[in-house]
Design a protein around this motif. Structure first.
Motif: not given
Ligand SMILES: C[S@@+](CC[C@H](N)C(=O)[O-])C[C@H]1O[C@@H](n2cnc3c(N)ncnc32)[C@H](O)[C@@H]1O
Length: 220
Positions: A62-68, A86-87, A98-103
């Protein structure tokens, strides 16, 4: 509250799992891979902690994104997951749109959403829905009232209960507990339920007690 609690935990106590939890591995192996044939795509780990689970999903393809909410986790994320993933350091006011521009194809929220106030949880669920592709999968675990945290809690504001733990964990926090499977499905009703269950990795009756959580796996 969860901001201060986790800032302190991650920065001073070095909190965070080093290896993926068993129920996360089963979610991937049994549900994503075997049942849904989903082994790639974009995955958002919400309340990602030190990135151990994101790293697991990245290794799986997977291509992963994290948010915390804890800012210093960026460093741990870069070390564990890699700075090419991206974190996002978020506050409750941050809009994910507003911060995640990929589906996104998979939303993964392991043991994080029960720290959210009611209005923020509702906003987050609606944002998850908005930032997802059609048919995206959501995995969310919620602490249940069978969990030993509940036994150490008292009523707070009708949504949260105040938890005070001595001993090993030594912490004060506010948790929104889920009582029944029906309540779980109602909470995530924006998504079609696919698999609903629970996990209780360890239960020492005379020591801490049950670590019971519900799991909701749904689809947009
Ligand atoms: C029990 S830890 C779980 C960490 C990680 N998901 C895992 O499975 O190891 C809870 C995480 O939720 C994060 N968190 C707590 N409140 C949050 C909030 N309001 N918004 C985003 N993340 C939050 C904490 O900073 C922490 O990383």
């Amino acid at each position: 509250m969860s901001f201060e609690l986790y800032k302190n935990k991650y920065e001073q106590k070095g909190y965070g799992v080093e290896y993926p939890d068993g129920h996360v591995i089963r979610f991937y192996e049994r549900i994503l891979k075997y049942k849904l044939n989903k082994t790639s795509g974009k995955l958002l780990d919400f309340g990602c902690g030190n990135g151990t689970h994101a790293k697991y999903f990245k290794d799986k393809g997977f291509k992963v994104f994290g948010a915390d909410i804890v800012p210093s986790l960026q460093e741990k994320w870069n070390k564990n997951v890699g700075d090419d993933s991206k974190y996002f350091n978020i506050r409750n006011e941050t809009k994910l749109e507003d911060i995640i521009d990929e589906k996104i194809d998979v939303i993964f929220a392991n043991q994080s959403l029960y720290y959210l106030p009611k209005d923020i949880l509702e906003q987050r669920l609606s944002s998850f829905y908005n930032i997802c592709n059609e048919n995206a999968i959501i995995f969310a675990s919620m602490m249940s009232s069978k969990n030993y945290y509940y036994a150490h809690s008292s009523k707070s504001d009708g949504w949260f209960r105040s938890v005070k733990l001595d001993g090993r964990l030594k912490e004060n926090c506010e948790i929104h507990f889920i009582n029944t499977q029906k309540e779980l499905e109602e909470t995530f009703s924006l998504f079609k339920p696919l698999f609903v269950g629970d996990y209780d990795p360890i239960n020492f009756y005379d020591f801490e007690g049950s670590a019971h959580h519900f799991i909701f796996i749904g689809q947009k």
